[in-house]
Design a protein around this motif. Structure first.
Motif, PDB file in Angstrom:
ATOM      1  N   ILE A  38       0.614  -1.223   0.079  1.00 38.20           N
ATOM      2  CA  ILE A  38       0.127   0.009  -0.001  1.00 38.20           C
ATOM      3  C   ILE A  38       0.901   1.258   0.074  1.00 38.20           C
ATOM      4  N   ASP A  39       1.793   1.239   0.728  1.00 44.62           N
ATOM      5  CA  ASP A  39       2.869   2.560   0.700  1.00 44.62           C
ATOM      6  C   ASP A  39       3.476   2.671  -0.482  1.00 44.62           C
ATOM      7  N   ILE A  40       3.647   1.678  -1.153  1.00 47.96           N
ATOM      8  CA  ILE A  40       4.228   1.668  -2.688  1.00 47.96           C
ATOM      9  C   ILE A  40       3.193   2.334  -3.465  1.00 47.96           C
ATOM     10  N   SER A  41       2.182   1.808  -3.462  1.00 49.85           N
ATOM     11  CA  SER A  41       0.850   2.110  -4.352  1.00 49.85           C
ATOM     12  C   SER A  41       0.691   3.620  -4.104  1.00 49.85           C
ATOM     13  N   LEU A  42       0.530   3.827  -2.844  1.00 49.77           N
ATOM     14  CA  LEU A  42       0.112   5.183  -2.697  1.00 49.77           C
ATOM     15  C   LEU A  42       1.131   6.406  -3.216  1.00 49.77           C
ATOM     16  N   ALA A  43       2.427   6.006  -3.037  1.00 53.13           N
ATOM     17  CA  ALA A  43       3.389   6.859  -3.486  1.00 53.13           C
ATOM     18  C   ALA A  43       3.464   6.887  -4.891  1.00 53.13           C
ATOM     19  N   VAL A  44       3.201   5.834  -5.690  1.00 49.15           N
ATOM     20  CA  VAL A  44       3.190   5.949  -7.190  1.00 49.15           C
ATOM     21  C   VAL A  44       1.804   6.778  -7.794  1.00 49.15           C
ATOM     22  N   MET A  51       8.437   4.411   1.490  1.00 47.64           N
ATOM     23  CA  MET A  51       9.281   3.899   2.280  1.00 47.64           C
ATOM     24  C   MET A  51       9.896   5.338   2.989  1.00 47.64           C
ATOM     25  N   GLY A  52       9.073   6.465   3.039  1.00 50.23           N
ATOM     26  CA  GLY A  52       9.664   7.456   3.647  1.00 50.23           C
ATOM     27  C   GLY A  52      10.609   8.408   3.044  1.00 50.23           C
ATOM     28  N   SER A  53      11.289   7.925   1.873  1.00 47.07           N
ATOM     29  CA  SER A  53      12.580   8.456   1.447  1.00 47.07           C
ATOM     30  C   SER A  53      12.665   8.346  -0.269  1.00 47.07           C
ATOM     31  N   ILE A  54      11.746   7.696  -0.844  1.00 44.93           N
ATOM     32  CA  ILE A  54      12.357   7.573  -2.290  1.00 44.93           C
ATOM     33  C   ILE A  54      11.171   8.131  -3.031  1.00 44.93           C
ATOM     34  N   ASP A  55      11.488   8.954  -3.679  1.00 45.76           N
ATOM     35  CA  ASP A  55      10.376   9.911  -4.773  1.00 45.76           C
ATOM     36  C   ASP A  55      10.228   8.961  -5.826  1.00 45.76           C
ATOM     37  N   CYS A  56       8.762   9.021  -5.993  1.00 46.79           N
ATOM     38  CA  CYS A  56       8.136   8.068  -6.983  1.00 46.79           C
ATOM     39  C   CYS A  56       7.460   8.876  -8.208  1.00 46.79           C
ATOM     40  N   GLU A  57       7.654   8.591  -9.372  1.00 48.93           N
ATOM     41  CA  GLU A  57       7.086   9.213 -10.532  1.00 48.93           C
ATOM     42  C   GLU A  57       5.497   8.806 -10.588  1.00 48.93           C
TER      43      GLU A  57
END
Length: 332
Positions: A38-44, A51-57
């Motif tokens: 979910i963390d990765i999905s929301l970031a994208v 994960m608190g530190s990796i910017d996602c396109e």
């Protein structure tokens, strides 16, 4: 002819962790795999931070959740964003709770979603077992698993989309993280990238290995549904061990230090940590502590004797033990 071809660069959904293609995120039950997905999905979907530190396109995400249901999904989103006013735009994150098996229309359904959105980047399948068809009685487990997952890997590669499938690990784990995946090795062999979430006495780690990603093991924190990347696991462990050495020296001297490390599982961890610590003592401002205890006990190197002898007796990594013994003789 091959070398004259030009290819698009690898598309990273999460830099250095999750590239395009078929990836597996495996871990024990209740360790937080779904929260990490979910963390990765929301970031994208939101163009945010994983994960608190990796910017996602930013891009479109399809989350296929066949284990939790809509109510639990809603509760988890509410837990992450308790104030509606601070909740980001989730319009590019589509949730579904049902999907056909891989051999009965899943690829067609994924294609339909891909064509319906502007920038398809990520598909999460929670969990892979729910879409896995039955194998053939004429094949062994490895052949079945590899052939079952190959169409999903081919689809992801062809369209430059990351498909992240959640999976369980075996009880008891394994020396090689990829061997820890439940079932045969056919799944990890077919996957372009494998991520293994684990927890031990040193905390939570995320191990990654793949065709397009450098092998690494990272330390993570997990609290209240939020994942945070701490850094390289070995460095984080070393930092905590060096602090433990300082505390032991401060509280009880060399004897306390020896007692602390004799409780550790692997004797060589103690040897490596102590050797590196002593070499860096001046930089850490611990020179005074080390000097006092060396004067009092004739050098800290003697603390290694029992551990290294045990290590050598077991026949494990004896060349490393000899090197460390020599290092400690120089330091003491």
């Amino acid at each position: 002819a091959l070398m004259a071809k030009q290819f698009e660069p690898i598309r990273w959904i999460v830099d250095d962790y999750l590239p395009e293609g078929f990836s597996v995120l495996a871990g024990r039950q209740k360790l937080g795999k779904t929260w990490l997905a979910i963390d990765i999905s929301l970031a994208v979907a939101c163009g945010g931070v994983a994960m608190g530190s990796i910017d996602c396109e930013q891009g479109d995400v399809l989350y296929i959740d066949m284990e939790n249901g809509e109510r639990r999904i809603q509760r988890r989103i509410d837990a992450l964003y308790p104030d509606d006013r601070n909740r980001p735009d989730l319009s590019r994150l589509e949730w579904v709770t049902e999907a056909p098996p891989l051999d009965k229309g899943l690829i067609d359904a994924l294609d339909e979603w891909r064509r319906s959105v502007r920038n398809p980047r990520l598909v999460v399948i929670d969990v892979l077992q729910r879409i896995k068809p039955a194998g053939s009685a004429t094949r062994n487990a490895y052949e079945n698993d590899y052939s079952i997952w190959s169409p999903l890997q081919s689809w992801a590669t062809e369209h430059g989309i990351a498909v992240l499938g959640l999976h369980h690990t075996k009880k008891g784990g394994a020396d090689d993280p990829l061997e820890a995946l439940s079932g045969s090795n056919g799944l990890s062999a077919c996957a372009d990238t494998t991520l293994v979430l684990d927890r031990d006495g040193n905390g939570i780690t995320l191990y990654v290995r793949g065709r397009d990603v450098d092998e690494k093991e990272s330390a993570l924190d997990f609290a209240a549904g939020i994942w945070s990347l701490k850094g390289d696991a070995a460095k984080v462990r070393m930092t905590s061990e060096r602090q433990a050495i300082l505390d032991a020296l401060q509280d009880g001297g060399a004897d306390a230090l020896a007692a602390h490390f004799r409780q550790r599982v692997h004797a060589l961890d103690f040897a490596e940590t102590l050797a590196v610590f002593l070499q860096r003592a001046h930089a850490d401002g611990a020179a005074g502590l080390v000097a006092r205890h060396e004067q009092r006990h004739g050098g800290l190197g003697h603390l290694l004797d029992g551990q290294l002898e045990l290590e050598l007796a077991r026949g494990e990594r004896d060349h490393v033990g000899v090197e460390l013994r020599d290092q400690m003789a120089d330091l003491a």
